[in-house]
Design a protein around this motif. Structure first.
Motif, PDB file in Angstrom:
ATOM      1  N   ILE A  95       9.824   9.965 -13.406  1.00  0.00           N
ATOM      2  CA  ILE A  95      11.232   9.699 -13.701  1.00  0.00           C
ATOM      3  C   ILE A  95      11.396   8.284 -14.244  1.00  0.00           C
ATOM      4  N   ALA A  96      10.750   7.318 -13.608  1.00  0.00           N
ATOM      5  CA  ALA A  96      10.835   5.915 -14.048  1.00  0.00           C
ATOM      6  C   ALA A  96      10.195   5.736 -15.417  1.00  0.00           C
ATOM      7  N   ASP A  97       9.049   6.363 -15.644  1.00  0.00           N
ATOM      8  CA  ASP A  97       8.390   6.265 -16.953  1.00  0.00           C
ATOM      9  C   ASP A  97       9.305   6.768 -18.064  1.00  0.00           C
ATOM     10  N   ALA A  98      10.003   7.885 -17.817  1.00  0.00           N
ATOM     11  CA  ALA A  98      10.917   8.439 -18.824  1.00  0.00           C
ATOM     12  C   ALA A  98      12.055   7.469 -19.130  1.00  0.00           C
ATOM     13  N   ALA A  99      12.449   6.666 -18.120  1.00  0.00           N
ATOM     14  CA  ALA A  99      13.527   5.683 -18.303  1.00  0.00           C
ATOM     15  C   ALA A  99      12.986   4.329 -18.748  1.00  0.00           C
ATOM     16  N   LYS A 100      11.662   4.260 -18.964  1.00  0.00           N
ATOM     17  CA  LYS A 100      11.000   3.007 -19.356  1.00  0.00           C
ATOM     18  C   LYS A 100      11.252   1.892 -18.332  1.00  0.00           C
ATOM     19  N   LYS A 101      11.142   2.282 -17.057  1.00  0.00           N
ATOM     20  CA  LYS A 101      11.307   1.329 -15.956  1.00  0.00           C
ATOM     21  C   LYS A 101      10.105   1.455 -15.025  1.00  0.00           C
ATOM     22  N   GLN A 102       9.980   0.484 -14.124  1.00  0.00           N
ATOM     23  CA  GLN A 102       8.908   0.503 -13.130  1.00  0.00           C
ATOM     24  C   GLN A 102       9.265   1.493 -12.017  1.00  0.00           C
ATOM     25  N   SER A 103       8.272   2.242 -11.547  1.00  0.00           N
ATOM     26  CA  SER A 103       8.532   3.198 -10.473  1.00  0.00           C
ATOM     27  C   SER A 103       8.971   2.495  -9.187  1.00  0.00           C
ATOM     28  N   SER A 104       8.463   1.294  -8.950  1.00  0.00           N
ATOM     29  CA  SER A 104       8.882   0.549  -7.748  1.00  0.00           C
ATOM     30  C   SER A 104      10.361   0.159  -7.848  1.00  0.00           C
ATOM     31  N   GLU A 105      10.832  -0.102  -9.077  1.00  0.00           N
ATOM     32  CA  GLU A 105      12.246  -0.430  -9.278  1.00  0.00           C
ATOM     33  C   GLU A 105      13.124   0.776  -8.940  1.00  0.00           C
ATOM     34  N   LEU A 106      12.695   1.971  -9.364  1.00  0.00           N
ATOM     35  CA  LEU A 106      13.434   3.188  -9.025  1.00  0.00           C
ATOM     36  C   LEU A 106      13.460   3.394  -7.519  1.00  0.00           C
ATOM     37  N   LEU A 107      12.325   3.207  -6.872  1.00  0.00           N
ATOM     38  CA  LEU A 107      12.273   3.360  -5.417  1.00  0.00           C
ATOM     39  C   LEU A 107      13.238   2.399  -4.737  1.00  0.00           C
ATOM     40  N   MET A 108      13.245   1.149  -5.168  1.00  0.00           N
ATOM     41  CA  MET A 108      14.169   0.175  -4.587  1.00  0.00           C
ATOM     42  C   MET A 108      15.620   0.559  -4.885  1.00  0.00           C
ATOM     43  N   ASP A 109      15.882   1.100  -6.091  1.00  0.00           N
ATOM     44  CA  ASP A 109      17.239   1.531  -6.430  1.00  0.00           C
ATOM     45  C   ASP A 109      17.739   2.614  -5.478  1.00  0.00           C
ATOM     46  N   ARG A 166       0.819  -1.216   0.000  1.00  0.00           N
ATOM     47  CA  ARG A 166       0.000   0.000   0.000  1.00  0.00           C
ATOM     48  C   ARG A 166       0.848   1.260   0.000  1.00  0.00           C
ATOM     49  N   ILE A 167       2.051   1.201   0.576  1.00  0.00           N
ATOM     50  CA  ILE A 167       2.860   2.418   0.678  1.00  0.00           C
ATOM     51  C   ILE A 167       3.671   2.707  -0.584  1.00  0.00           C
ATOM     52  N   PHE A 168       4.032   1.667  -1.352  1.00  0.00           N
ATOM     53  CA  PHE A 168       4.823   1.885  -2.567  1.00  0.00           C
ATOM     54  C   PHE A 168       4.161   2.894  -3.506  1.00  0.00           C
ATOM     55  N   PRO A 169       2.871   2.772  -3.820  1.00  0.00           N
ATOM     56  CA  PRO A 169       2.256   3.766  -4.706  1.00  0.00           C
ATOM     57  C   PRO A 169       2.302   5.176  -4.124  1.00  0.00           C
ATOM     58  N   LEU A 170       2.164   5.303  -2.804  1.00  0.00           N
ATOM     59  CA  LEU A 170       2.251   6.627  -2.188  1.00  0.00           C
ATOM     60  C   LEU A 170       3.627   7.240  -2.400  1.00  0.00           C
ATOM     61  N   LEU A 171       4.656   6.427  -2.225  1.00  0.00           N
ATOM     62  CA  LEU A 171       6.025   6.930  -2.379  1.00  0.00           C
ATOM     63  C   LEU A 171       6.372   7.217  -3.831  1.00  0.00           C
ATOM     64  N   THR A 172       5.927   6.385  -4.730  1.00  0.00           N
ATOM     65  CA  THR A 172       6.286   6.585  -6.139  1.00  0.00           C
ATOM     66  C   THR A 172       5.500   7.721  -6.781  1.00  0.00           C
ATOM     67  N   HIS A 173       4.402   8.152  -6.156  1.00  0.00           N
ATOM     68  CA  HIS A 173       3.655   9.313  -6.658  1.00  0.00           C
ATOM     69  C   HIS A 173       4.091  10.604  -5.975  1.00  0.00           C
ATOM     70  N   ARG A 214      21.426  11.186  -6.004  1.00  0.00           N
ATOM     71  CA  ARG A 214      21.330   9.744  -5.793  1.00  0.00           C
ATOM     72  C   ARG A 214      20.595   9.071  -6.956  1.00  0.00           C
ATOM     73  N   ILE A 215      19.508   9.694  -7.398  1.00  0.00           N
ATOM     74  CA  ILE A 215      18.717   9.133  -8.500  1.00  0.00           C
ATOM     75  C   ILE A 215      19.510   9.158  -9.805  1.00  0.00           C
ATOM     76  N   THR A 216      20.176  10.277 -10.083  1.00  0.00           N
ATOM     77  CA  THR A 216      20.957  10.345 -11.323  1.00  0.00           C
ATOM     78  C   THR A 216      22.159   9.407 -11.261  1.00  0.00           C
ATOM     79  N   HIS A 217      22.710   9.207 -10.073  1.00  0.00           N
ATOM     80  CA  HIS A 217      23.813   8.253  -9.894  1.00  0.00           C
ATOM     81  C   HIS A 217      23.362   6.836 -10.261  1.00  0.00           C
ATOM     82  N   LYS A 218      22.079   6.563 -10.077  1.00  0.00           N
ATOM     83  CA  LYS A 218      21.523   5.244 -10.425  1.00  0.00           C
ATOM     84  C   LYS A 218      21.191   5.139 -11.913  1.00  0.00           C
ATOM     85  N   GLY A 219      21.437   6.218 -12.673  1.00  0.00           N
ATOM     86  CA  GLY A 219      21.255   6.158 -14.122  1.00  0.00           C
ATOM     87  C   GLY A 219      19.949   6.737 -14.647  1.00  0.00           C
TER      88      GLY A 219
END
Length: 173
Positions: free
Chosen positions: A144-158, A99-106, A126-131
């Motif tokens: 940010i994740a959409d622009a990189a064609k990745k999942q937002s949860s993956e960015l959060l975990m990164d 339930r919290i992942f969507p809150l954080l990724t938005h 930190r985010i740009t360091h992750k690519g």
């Protein structure tokens, strides 16, 4: 069919019950939940087939339990315990992490930075360091994740990982 039932119903029930018990205890104590969770769910479902085969094979002996009053009290206690757990834990919406992942990724970088005990600029680094590409601290992780064609949860975990971040210090949870 009777030969199959005689040979395999009880051993399969016993073996799968053992596996379900071990995985259930491991999950209870939060020991390697990633390894045990799927196994526990799926093999507990598989356990139903040999359980019903065992019940079918031993149906006449099973009916004897219904003649004995001692069957009904433990059965009723089991059902009441299940209902009590459902009423106190099951209806609250499941896993809080899900339930919290969507809150954080938005949330925007400006909104998230205090949660990581860093400034928006440090979180951006930190985010740009992750690519990932960041255009402003008003962007959400989802954007940010959409622009990189990745999942937002993956960015959060990164960005939550304990790997080195700019400045050479590991991120602490």
């Amino acid at each position: 069919m009777q030969s199959f039932l005689r040979k395999y119903a009880t051993p399969l029930t016993t073996g799968l019950f053992f596996v379900s018990s071990v995985s259930g205890v491991a999950l209870f104590f939060h020991w390697m939940p990633g390894m045990f969770h799927s196994m526990h769910i799926w093999l507990s479902m598989v356990l139903l087939l040999p359980f019903f085969l065992h019940l079918w094979r031993n149906w006449s002996q099973f009916l004897i339990y219904f003649r004995n009053r001692n069957f009904f009290l433990p059965f009723a206690v089991s059902i009441l315990a299940a209902v009590a757990f459902m009423m106190t834990t099951g209806h609250k919406g499941g896993n809080p992490a899900a339930r919290i992942f969507p809150l954080l990724t938005h949330a925007t970088i400006d909104e998230l930075a205090p949660l990581f005990h860093v400034s928006p600029e440090q979180l951006t680094a930190r985010i740009t360091h992750k690519g990932y590409q960041v255009t402003s601290t008003g962007e959400t992780l989802e954007e940010i994740a959409d622009a990189a064609k990745k999942q937002s949860s993956e960015l959060l975990m990164d960005i939550m990982s304990r790997q080195e971040h700019p400045g050479g210090t590991p991120h602490q949870h």
